[in-house]
Design a protein around this motif. Structure first.
Motif, mmCIF file in Angstrom:
data_model
loop_
_atom_site.group_PDB
_atom_site.id
_atom_site.type_symbol
_atom_site.label_atom_id
_atom_site.label_comp_id
_atom_site.label_asym_id
_atom_site.label_seq_id
_atom_site.Cartn_x
_atom_site.Cartn_y
_atom_site.Cartn_z
ATOM 1 N N ALA A 139 -10.552 15.187 -37.391
ATOM 2 C CA ALA A 139 -10.967 14.996 -38.672
ATOM 3 C C ALA A 139 -11.393 16.340 -39.168
ATOM 4 O O ALA A 139 -10.998 16.803 -40.267
ATOM 5 N N SER A 140 -12.082 17.118 -38.408
ATOM 6 C CA SER A 140 -12.335 18.507 -38.907
ATOM 7 C C SER A 140 -11.190 19.287 -38.748
ATOM 8 O O SER A 140 -11.222 20.231 -39.862
ATOM 9 N N GLU A 141 -10.247 19.277 -38.066
ATOM 10 C CA GLU A 141 -9.113 20.317 -37.880
ATOM 11 C C GLU A 141 -8.403 19.718 -39.090
ATOM 12 O O GLU A 141 -7.685 20.552 -39.797
ATOM 13 N N ASN A 142 -8.115 18.535 -39.366
ATOM 14 C CA ASN A 142 -7.376 18.138 -40.724
ATOM 15 C C ASN A 142 -8.240 18.584 -41.989
ATOM 16 O O ASN A 142 -7.227 19.102 -42.673
ATOM 17 N N ALA A 143 -9.365 18.530 -42.047
ATOM 18 C CA ALA A 143 -10.185 19.098 -43.123
ATOM 19 C C ALA A 143 -9.883 20.694 -43.393
ATOM 20 O O ALA A 143 -9.611 20.924 -44.347
ATOM 21 N N LYS A 144 -9.929 21.327 -42.029
ATOM 22 C CA LYS A 144 -9.579 22.820 -42.235
ATOM 23 C C LYS A 144 -8.136 22.991 -42.949
ATOM 24 O O LYS A 144 -7.899 23.973 -43.466
ATOM 25 N N ARG A 145 -7.130 22.230 -42.297
ATOM 26 C CA ARG A 145 -5.641 22.475 -42.608
ATOM 27 C C ARG A 145 -5.548 22.212 -44.272
ATOM 28 O O ARG A 145 -4.970 22.937 -44.908
ATOM 29 N N GLU A 146 -6.284 21.094 -44.584
ATOM 30 C CA GLU A 146 -6.404 20.629 -46.016
ATOM 31 C C GLU A 146 -6.734 21.765 -46.981
ATOM 32 O O GLU A 146 -6.206 22.156 -48.142
ATOM 33 N N ARG A 147 -8.017 22.556 -46.609
ATOM 34 C CA ARG A 147 -8.609 23.507 -47.329
ATOM 35 C C ARG A 147 -7.669 24.824 -47.223
ATOM 36 O O ARG A 147 -7.583 25.677 -48.454
ATOM 37 N N ARG A 148 -7.037 25.166 -46.091
ATOM 38 C CA ARG A 148 -5.992 26.212 -46.283
ATOM 39 C C ARG A 148 -4.895 25.868 -47.184
ATOM 40 O O ARG A 148 -4.002 26.949 -47.477
ATOM 41 N N GLY A 149 -4.658 24.768 -47.231
ATOM 42 C CA GLY A 149 -3.448 24.517 -48.320
ATOM 43 C C GLY A 149 -2.183 23.966 -47.504
ATOM 44 O O GLY A 149 -1.328 23.844 -48.051
#
Length: 149
Positions: A139-149
């Motif tokens: 979930a943390s990795e997915n959130a990071k990916r979403e923030r990076r765009g």
């Protein structure tokens, strides 16, 4: 390697009760009915019966800052405040995973307690810390990916 008051004070600086950076937490429990020796109690699974949690061994609690702490709570009892208990649990787990991954010696560990055996069978869910950690990591990795765009 146990979670300590000092660890949690970094995550949740708004606290009441005794401030003892060396206080260790042997358990993290989301239900007041679970035996939780030297535990930190998070009232996630229910409305939060702090008296029962203390009776079962809780020595501190993570509490929603919008909710009033019961008047029977001992003055010295450490309470950490957050605006989101679920996110607070996630933050505690991430901190703990980081802490144990850096440890050279892994003799004693904090136990995360979430439900009794009967509920586990009924819900067919896992509360194994390794599985939960992996889910939180994903979930943390997915959130990071979403923030990076």
């Amino acid at each position: 390697m146990y979670l300590t008051y000092g660890d949690l004070a970094k995550l949740f600086p708004n606290t009441t009760g005794i401030k003892d950076n060396e206080l260790q937490f042997h358990t993290v429990a989301a239900s007041s009915s679970i035996v939780q020796p030297k535990g930190i109690y998070l009232p996630i699974e229910e409305s939060g019966d702090l008296k029962e949690a203390i009776g079962n061994g809780a020595v501190a609690a993570l509490w929603n800052e919008k909710d009033e702490v019961p008047t029977y709570t001992p003055n010295q009892f450490p309470v950490f405040y957050t605006n989101d208990l679920t996110k607070g649990l996630k933050d505690i787990m991430e901190l703990y995973i980081e802490k144990i991954s850096k440890a050279e010696e892994k003799i004693s560990t904090t136990n995360f307690l979430f439900s009794d055996e009967k509920s586990l069978k009924e819900n067919e869910a896992t509360y194994d810390i390794a599985v939960m950690a992996e889910n939180l990591y994903e979930a943390s990795e997915n959130a990071k990916r979403e923030r990076r765009g």
